[in-house]
Scaffold this motif. Structure first.
Motif, mmCIF file in Angstrom:
data_model
loop_
_atom_site.group_PDB
_atom_site.id
_atom_site.type_symbol
_atom_site.label_atom_id
_atom_site.label_comp_id
_atom_site.label_asym_id
_atom_site.label_seq_id
_atom_site.Cartn_x
_atom_site.Cartn_y
_atom_site.Cartn_z
ATOM 1 N N PHE A 210 -35.872 -58.280 -14.735
ATOM 2 C CA PHE A 210 -34.852 -58.722 -14.498
ATOM 3 C C PHE A 210 -34.313 -60.530 -14.262
ATOM 4 O O PHE A 210 -33.573 -61.471 -14.496
ATOM 5 C CB PHE A 210 -34.096 -58.240 -13.972
ATOM 6 N N THR A 215 -34.875 -59.399 -21.017
ATOM 7 C CA THR A 215 -34.135 -58.927 -22.017
ATOM 8 C C THR A 215 -34.918 -57.413 -21.015
ATOM 9 O O THR A 215 -35.318 -57.324 -21.961
ATOM 10 C CB THR A 215 -33.766 -59.747 -22.969
ATOM 11 N N GLN A 238 -26.646 -54.448 -14.927
ATOM 12 C CA GLN A 238 -27.044 -56.098 -15.918
ATOM 13 C C GLN A 238 -26.506 -56.299 -17.191
ATOM 14 O O GLN A 238 -26.619 -57.137 -18.075
ATOM 15 C CB GLN A 238 -28.671 -55.036 -15.900
ATOM 16 N N ALA A 239 -25.402 -55.010 -17.800
ATOM 17 C CA ALA A 239 -24.612 -55.093 -18.941
ATOM 18 C C ALA A 239 -23.366 -56.683 -18.092
ATOM 19 O O ALA A 239 -23.120 -57.423 -18.950
ATOM 20 C CB ALA A 239 -24.249 -54.165 -18.908
ATOM 21 N N HIS A 242 -25.050 -60.195 -18.422
ATOM 22 C CA HIS A 242 -25.628 -60.373 -19.616
ATOM 23 C C HIS A 242 -24.118 -61.097 -20.663
ATOM 24 O O HIS A 242 -24.264 -61.039 -21.569
ATOM 25 C CB HIS A 242 -26.410 -59.049 -20.509
ATOM 26 N N LYS A 243 -23.691 -59.851 -20.471
ATOM 27 C CA LYS A 243 -21.969 -60.419 -20.757
ATOM 28 C C LYS A 243 -21.672 -61.909 -20.371
ATOM 29 O O LYS A 243 -20.983 -62.395 -21.349
ATOM 30 C CB LYS A 243 -21.084 -59.462 -20.383
ATOM 31 N N THR A 246 -23.993 -64.422 -21.981
ATOM 32 C CA THR A 246 -23.233 -64.349 -23.307
ATOM 33 C C THR A 246 -21.909 -65.539 -23.481
ATOM 34 O O THR A 246 -22.320 -66.852 -24.205
ATOM 35 C CB THR A 246 -23.302 -63.459 -23.851
ATOM 36 N N ASP A 306 -35.943 -67.095 -22.539
ATOM 37 C CA ASP A 306 -35.268 -67.652 -24.204
ATOM 38 C C ASP A 306 -36.268 -67.671 -24.911
ATOM 39 O O ASP A 306 -36.541 -66.389 -25.919
ATOM 40 C CB ASP A 306 -33.729 -68.117 -24.914
#
Length: 466
Positions: A210, A215, A238-239, A242-243, A246, A306
């Motif tokens: 991570f 991902t 992690q969630a 990621h948010k 984003t 990415d």
């Protein structure tokens, strides 16, 4: 040599084995003491049984029969006789003597204490009676025991015994059982410790990947409660990250769209400026703004994270960059193997290396790009012949938008992101970017990439390739 294991499974197993060994050793000592006590009780019981049997036989026998009985029941080391006087003159003094005397009188149903006399002969007769501890006295360690019992005809049965049965050092069967138990414990403990440590190892691997920008799906929350809580916290972190990433990407995309529109409008309006010199300066400023905007957005989006990793010939990639700059007139050469295949993100890595070579040509005049490997890592070295960087600013130049006030200034081009991008890409591959000034002059930049990493890693050398 490390005596204490470094892993959680190793420490758990070592702790389990250590406590078990202590338990086994303690149990063996207790069992050994218990066996000694049982053998002592057996010796005392046999001694009392023999004296009781002799007393009953002697009371009902005449003189001739008594002698025959003595000859038949005597054992090596025994002295048995029927005498008018007791062979033991003293009264019982030691607790062991009193215990034997009491048990004999009760077995023979004798009321008078003077009818039974006992004397314990110790190996160390100089020990004072008050220091004699009956709990520590072992029958088989005594020199002998003398007993005198009054018969019905006022004669005395004098009995002296020695060479009592000694306790075997250890019970081999017990030791074998304990050894088998220890082996079973090692096997089961190793299995349990590995199962306990597996979720932590998976968590550490997931955290490493991570951190490299991969991902990952949420981890299974298994293991002890504390480990489950840690994995649950990691999944939530992690969630949230990621948010956040984003949301940031969406914001940057919106900012990019909103800023490009007015820049395009200004460029169109600049075409109507009548003064040619002013029109060229305005268009150059707008192009610089657009370049800075594009570089900033590209750096902020972290394109290296990415891109999917794939097998890449790093030697061919570096040679192609050297050839491209040489075709444009740059003094750049390559030194290294013809082929070196890795699993990495080629587009991002090519961008980072291109920035390093481009900086070396801009500020150093000539560049040597070399590629080497060792058992631990792969090294890409970019060296130039420029003025180098002041020692106190070697760390600062890697930060985004940092520019030196000397030759590496804004007028020479660049946005101050070249080294920052190279560092970001290198870190995303699990590597390290190192800058140092060469003794003979110029700057040396090392891109250190690990040969192997936990899959799916950012960069991994394929074994068997050259």
């Amino acid at each position: 040599m490390r005596l204490w294991p470094d892993s959680l499974a190793g420490r758990t197993l070592a702790l389990l084995l250590g406590m078990t060994l202590l338990l086994i050793i303690g149990s063996a000592i207790l069992l050994h003491d218990e066996r000694i006590e049982r053998f002592d009780e057996r010796n005392v019981f046999r001694l009392l049984e023999r004296v009781t049997t002799l007393f009953k036989l002697m009371n009902d026998a005449d003189e001739a029969e008594r002698q025959r009985i003595i000859q038949r029941v005597s054992e090596p080391g025994d002295r048995i006789s029927i005498d008018p006087q007791p062979a033991v003159k003293s009264w019982p003094r030691h607790p062991l003597e009193k215990m034997i005397s009491h048990r004999l009188r009760r077995a023979l149903q004798l009321e008078e204490r003077a009818d039974v006399r006992v004397h314990v002969e110790m190996d160390h007769p100089n020990i004072p009676p008050e220091e004699f501890n009956p709990r520590e006295a072992r029958i088989h360690e005594l020199k002998g025991i003398a007993i005198a019992v009054r018969l019905g005809d006022d004669h005395w049965l004098n009995f002296h015994a020695q060479d009592f049965e000694k306790t075997p050092p250890w019970a081999s069967k017990t030791l074998y059982l304990l050894l088998m138990w220890l082996v079973l414990l090692v096997i089961s403990g190793l299995f349990i410790a590995r199962r306990m440590a597996r979720p932590m190892a998976q968590l550490a691997d997931a955290a490493e990947r991570f951190g490299l920008g991969h991902t990952l799906p949420p981890l299974d929350e298994t293991g002890p409660r504390e480990v489950r809580d840690t994995i649950h916290a990691f999944n939530r972190m992690q969630a949230r990250l990621h948010k956040h990433i984003t949301d940031r990407s969406q914001m940057l995309a919106a900012v990019s769209h909103d800023l490009r529109t007015p820049i395009t409008t200004l460029r169109l309006r600049a075409e109507y400026i009548e003064d040619p010199e002013m029109r060229e300066k305005t268009l150059a400023t707008l192009e610089e703004m657009e370049a800075i905007l594009s570089a900033t957005l590209s750096f902020a989006k972290d394109e290296a994270a990415d891109e999917q990793a794939r097998n890449t010939d790093l030697a061919a990639l570096l040679q192609s960059l050297v050839d491209d700059h040489a075709d444009l007139g740059g003094d750049v050469t390559y030194a290294g193997p013809e082929r070196l295949t890795l699993t990495c993100r080629p587009v991002a890595l090519k961008r980072a290396l291109n920035n390093l070579i481009d900086n070396g040509l801009k500020y150093g005049g000539s560049v040597v790009a070399s590629l080497t490997r060792n058992p631990i890592r792969v090294e890409i070295v970019i060296e130039d012949n420029g003025p180098g960087i002041p020692e106190d600013q070697l760390e600062a130049v890697i930060t985004p938008f940092y520019r030196l006030e000397s030759s590496r200034s804004r007028e020479t081009g660049g946005t101050g992101l070249g080294l920052a991008v190279a560092k970001s890409v290198t870190l995303a591959h699990g590597g390290e970017l190192v800058l140092r000034n060469r003794a003979e002059g110029g700057l040396q930049v090392k891109v250190l990439l690990p040969r192997q990493h936990s899959a799916p890693a950012g960069c991994r050398l394929l074994t068997g390739q050259t």
